[in-house]
Scaffold this motif. Structure first.
Motif, PDB file in Angstrom:
ATOM      1  N   THR A 478       0.805  -1.354   0.021  1.00  0.00           N
ATOM      2  CA  THR A 478       0.110   0.023   0.011  1.00  0.00           C
ATOM      3  C   THR A 478       0.844   1.027   0.146  1.00  0.00           C
ATOM      4  O   THR A 478       0.703   2.362  -0.718  1.00  0.00           O
ATOM      5  CB  THR A 478      -1.109   0.097   1.259  1.00  0.00           C
ATOM      6  OG1 THR A 478      -1.571  -1.267   1.068  1.00  0.00           O
ATOM      7  CG2 THR A 478      -1.627   0.966   1.294  1.00  0.00           C
ATOM      8  N   ARG A 482       1.066   4.463  -2.710  1.00  0.00           N
ATOM      9  CA  ARG A 482       0.971   5.802  -2.220  1.00  0.00           C
ATOM     10  C   ARG A 482       2.095   6.726  -2.452  1.00  0.00           C
ATOM     11  O   ARG A 482       1.978   7.795  -2.951  1.00  0.00           O
ATOM     12  CB  ARG A 482       0.727   5.699  -0.621  1.00  0.00           C
ATOM     13  CG  ARG A 482      -0.661   5.385  -0.282  1.00  0.00           C
ATOM     14  CD  ARG A 482      -0.889   5.589   1.127  1.00  0.00           C
ATOM     15  NE  ARG A 482      -2.250   4.969   1.746  1.00  0.00           N
ATOM     16  CZ  ARG A 482      -2.685   4.822   2.812  1.00  0.00           C
ATOM     17  NH1 ARG A 482      -1.541   5.260   3.895  1.00  0.00           N
ATOM     18  NH2 ARG A 482      -3.649   4.513   2.943  1.00  0.00           N
ATOM     19  N   GLN A 483       3.398   6.254  -2.398  1.00  0.00           N
ATOM     20  CA  GLN A 483       4.522   6.745  -2.785  1.00  0.00           C
ATOM     21  C   GLN A 483       4.594   7.334  -4.430  1.00  0.00           C
ATOM     22  O   GLN A 483       4.944   8.119  -5.032  1.00  0.00           O
ATOM     23  CB  GLN A 483       5.673   6.215  -2.387  1.00  0.00           C
ATOM     24  CG  GLN A 483       5.809   5.812  -1.041  1.00  0.00           C
ATOM     25  CD  GLN A 483       7.136   5.019  -0.519  1.00  0.00           C
ATOM     26  OE1 GLN A 483       8.077   4.364  -1.308  1.00  0.00           O
ATOM     27  NE2 GLN A 483       7.212   4.873   0.909  1.00  0.00           N
ATOM     28  N   ASP A 486       2.230  10.085  -5.024  1.00  0.00           N
ATOM     29  CA  ASP A 486       2.664  11.374  -4.559  1.00  0.00           C
ATOM     30  C   ASP A 486       3.670  11.804  -5.506  1.00  0.00           C
ATOM     31  O   ASP A 486       4.050  13.021  -5.732  1.00  0.00           O
ATOM     32  CB  ASP A 486       3.230  11.159  -3.149  1.00  0.00           C
ATOM     33  CG  ASP A 486       2.018  11.074  -2.186  1.00  0.00           C
ATOM     34  OD1 ASP A 486       0.980  11.350  -2.574  1.00  0.00           O
ATOM     35  OD2 ASP A 486       2.551  10.414  -1.024  1.00  0.00           O
ATOM     36  N   GLN A 491      -3.548  12.928  -7.533  1.00  0.00           N
ATOM     37  CA  GLN A 491      -4.406  12.898  -6.296  1.00  0.00           C
ATOM     38  C   GLN A 491      -5.800  11.949  -6.552  1.00  0.00           C
ATOM     39  O   GLN A 491      -6.389  12.010  -7.219  1.00  0.00           O
ATOM     40  CB  GLN A 491      -5.217  14.206  -6.119  1.00  0.00           C
ATOM     41  CG  GLN A 491      -6.112  14.121  -4.860  1.00  0.00           C
ATOM     42  CD  GLN A 491      -5.548  14.006  -3.436  1.00  0.00           C
ATOM     43  OE1 GLN A 491      -4.337  14.371  -3.343  1.00  0.00           O
ATOM     44  NE2 GLN A 491      -6.224  13.468  -2.409  1.00  0.00           N
ATOM     45  N   ALA A 495      -9.709   8.539  -2.621  1.00  0.00           N
ATOM     46  CA  ALA A 495      -9.117   8.750  -1.423  1.00  0.00           C
ATOM     47  C   ALA A 495     -10.294   9.366  -0.296  1.00  0.00           C
ATOM     48  O   ALA A 495     -11.165   9.954  -0.865  1.00  0.00           O
ATOM     49  CB  ALA A 495      -8.050   9.814  -1.449  1.00  0.00           C
ATOM     50  N   ASP A 498      -8.362  10.824   6.461  1.00  0.00           N
ATOM     51  CA  ASP A 498      -7.658  10.024   7.305  1.00  0.00           C
ATOM     52  C   ASP A 498      -8.380   9.358   8.875  1.00  0.00           C
ATOM     53  O   ASP A 498      -7.763   8.747   9.363  1.00  0.00           O
ATOM     54  CB  ASP A 498      -6.420  10.669   7.839  1.00  0.00           C
ATOM     55  CG  ASP A 498      -5.416  10.472   6.726  1.00  0.00           C
ATOM     56  OD1 ASP A 498      -5.836   9.749   5.610  1.00  0.00           O
ATOM     57  OD2 ASP A 498      -4.512  11.458   6.676  1.00  0.00           O
ATOM     58  N   TRP A 530      -9.118   3.538  -9.341  1.00  0.00           N
ATOM     59  CA  TRP A 530      -7.922   3.421  -8.879  1.00  0.00           C
ATOM     60  C   TRP A 530      -6.836   2.858  -9.830  1.00  0.00           C
ATOM     61  O   TRP A 530      -5.794   3.413  -9.931  1.00  0.00           O
ATOM     62  CB  TRP A 530      -8.050   1.998  -7.966  1.00  0.00           C
ATOM     63  CG  TRP A 530      -6.542   1.643  -7.491  1.00  0.00           C
ATOM     64  CD1 TRP A 530      -5.805   2.119  -6.507  1.00  0.00           C
ATOM     65  CD2 TRP A 530      -5.970   0.391  -8.122  1.00  0.00           C
ATOM     66  NE1 TRP A 530      -4.802   1.109  -6.507  1.00  0.00           N
ATOM     67  CE2 TRP A 530      -4.719   0.165  -7.459  1.00  0.00           C
ATOM     68  CE3 TRP A 530      -6.414  -0.559  -9.243  1.00  0.00           C
ATOM     69  CZ2 TRP A 530      -3.913  -0.791  -7.798  1.00  0.00           C
ATOM     70  CZ3 TRP A 530      -5.294  -1.271  -9.514  1.00  0.00           C
ATOM     71  CH2 TRP A 530      -4.166  -1.651  -9.015  1.00  0.00           C
TER      72      TRP A 530
END
Length: 554
Positions: A478, A482-483, A486, A491, A495, A498, A530
């Motif tokens: 995961t 995300r890395q 980013d 974006q 999402a 949090d 996704w």
């Protein structure tokens, strides 16, 4: 040569009002279309509806959560994800070149304070027991249980000292059998990686162990002569096979002199007997592995259980006066497990399990196609049930049906543990017997025909294999996604905040819970967004589309 372009013309519309009832019965159902589309997108086909509550904003959403099944016949996408995750776990630990260092956290002040309080209560409990104050003992037990829960919540693991002294266990002799060869016992080194050969090669090992033969079988695994096939020993060996594997690793570490690490899977053969495949880090000489296999055995110190005492309608009954099961005729209580396993009762083990003569050993270098192929072989049948892996769901001959029937019949009367209710038909009251215990009927997986006596875990991994749990591997994958997003400045459209979140299970009849097809469509929409975000990030960064590193994150 001319090539035919694929057609893109839309399918002809169907007027269902002009179809007969038989023709309508052949049309695809909307639920089936949604489930097939979910499979094509790698989405769980039977999601669980969970209520997600945002504690910050108070928003409540009902979202689909994957079922997490590891069985292909239950949910193919979830089982495929679980299998790929096991493949990653196997690959990361098989050819490690550096030692796995386990660094435990230092105890916190809160943990030490709770442990000091527990120590005081432990002393107070012993004093109350000596004085016979049962009420005080009960209050202390409740308090200690709450403290133990707090310690677990603070991250303390391991067994905590019980308040009541543990019952004395019967110690059996550790002297090796006279018919088993002796093995050297070297001091175990604090090492898990293998040796380097030629200054640059560090091979590892692929090992396969099987059980002994119980009689001749044909190419389909069915007994040629069922009357002389030892179904009783086959059933007992299958049930006690996990203990035999544990004994093998103990002997291996004592013999080779270093902390051997392994990733193994238990699979059935066509004849229904389990066998074990293992990826071992480092190399062990073939002759030494064969010697260890021949010297490994497991003795079962149980009461004799060769003759059934109670059958049909004549079964032991629960007696409220004795608080135990009694003989239906004499009303005498049956011997308890502790009475039946007393040292003077058990002179010889009731059963001894050994491996067969077939031992397959192969050295494999990391990073080669051969290593990839063997990892796939190790995890090939993890998405299938034991019966499916043995081929019982395929078209079988009459001889195969008879072989499976007789093996299942023997497993149905084979004891799986000291708490197994089947002990009652052999005249022994099992541990933990209650009024609701049904003599001769055990709900354990070992007795079900589709499990073939394999009731435990199918995957066995040593503690220092990769120093990561499956949750750690999921989190890494995961984090990789995300890395990448980013880095590309993408974006994610799916999402969410949090949190913090509170999760609740939904109940049947809740008005805010959508139907399963709606949940599937929602999950498919998330997966499509996704995939689009991930593909955009790959194109923006120029990184290779490593699908295997991202499928688990979805």
């Amino acid at each position: 040569m001319t090539t035919t372009e694929p057609t893109t013309e839309p399918a002809e519309a169907i007027d269902q009002d002009q179809l007969t009832r038989a023709q309508k019965a052949l049309l695809a159902l909307s639920n089936d279309v949604a489930a097939r589309l979910a499979e094509d997108h790698g989405v769980c086909t039977r999601p669980l509806a969970m209520r997600r509550i945002d504690q910050t904003s108070g928003r409540v959403d009902v979202v689909p959560v994957p079922c997490g099944s590891t069985r292909e016949d239950q949910c193919r996408p979830c089982s495929d994800k679980a299998r790929r995750l096991r493949m990653v776990q196997c690959r990361e630990g098989w050819h490690l070149e550096q030692e796995v260092v386990v660094e435990r956290n230092d105890p916190t002040e809160a943990q030490k304070e709770l442990m000091a309080t527990r120590a005081d209560l432990h002393t107070a409990y012993q004093r109350a027991r000596e004085e016979g104050d049962e009420r005080e003992c009960e209050e202390i037990r409740d308090t200690v249980e709450e403290i133990d829960q707090e310690l677990r919540a603070l991250g303390v693991r391991g067994r905590l000292a019980p308040l009541d002294p543990a019952p004395q266990t019967v110690r059996r002799t550790t002297r090796r059998r006279q018919d088993a060869p002796n093995l050297p016992r070297r001091p175990v080194e604090d090492r898990t990686v293998g040796r380097v050969f030629g200054g640059k090669y560090r091979p590892s090992t692929f090992l396969t162990l099987t059980l002994d033969s119980y009689g001749r079988v044909d190419k389909n695994g069915a007994a040629i002569d069922p009357a002389n096939y030892n179904y009783r020993r086959a059933a007992r060996d299958a049930i006690h096979f996990p203990r035999l594997v544990d004994r093998f690793w103990q002997n291996t570490r004592r013999c080779v002199g270093w902390d051997v690490q392994y990733f193994g899977t238990v699979e059935p053969q066509k004849r229904g007997a389990p066998h074990f495949h293992a990826a071992i880090r480092g190399t062990i000489p073939r002759a030494e592995l064969r010697q260890i296999t021949a010297a490994t055995y497991h003795q079962v110190w149980w009461p004799p259980h060769d003759t059934i005492v109670y059958t049909g309608q004549k079964l032991p009954r629960w007696d409220n006066h004795h608080k135990a099961f009694v003989d239906p005729d004499t009303r005498d209580p049956l011997p308890t497990w502790d009475q039946a396993t007393a040292p003077e009762k058990l002179i010889n083990p009731a059963h001894t399990v050994r491996f067969g003569d077939q031992v397959h050993v192969k050295g494999i270098l990391g990073g080669t196609e051969e290593a990839v192929r063997h990892i796939g072989y190790l995890t090939k049948y993890l998405t299938k049930s034991v019966g499916q892996a043995a081929g019982l769901d395929e078209t079988v001959t009459e001889r195969q049906r008879e072989h499976a029937r007789r093996l299942a019949a023997e497993l149905a009367i084979t004891r799986c543990s000291p708490r197994c209710p089947i002990w009652l038909i052999y005249g022994v009251e099992p541990k933990g017997a209650r009024p609701g215990t049904v003599p001769g009927h055990c709900k354990g997986k070992a007795h079900k025909p589709e499990h073939l006596g394999i009731a435990g875990r199918r995957v066995l991994v040593s503690r220092k294999w990769s120093n990561k749990s499956l949750s750690d591997h999921r989190a890494e994958r995961t984090a990789f996604v995300r890395q990448l997003l980013d880095k590309a400045g993408v974006q994610p459209g799916y999402a969410v905040d949090d949190g913090p979140f509170v999760w609740e299970t939904t109940k049947a009849g809740d008005t805010d819970v959508p139907s399963r097809p709606v949940l599937l469509l929602h999950a498919i929409h998330q997966r499509q967004r996704w995939r689009a975000d991930y593909d955009a990030a790959v194109m923006a960064t120029g990184e290779p589309p490593d699908r295997s590193a991202t499928e688990e994150a979805a």
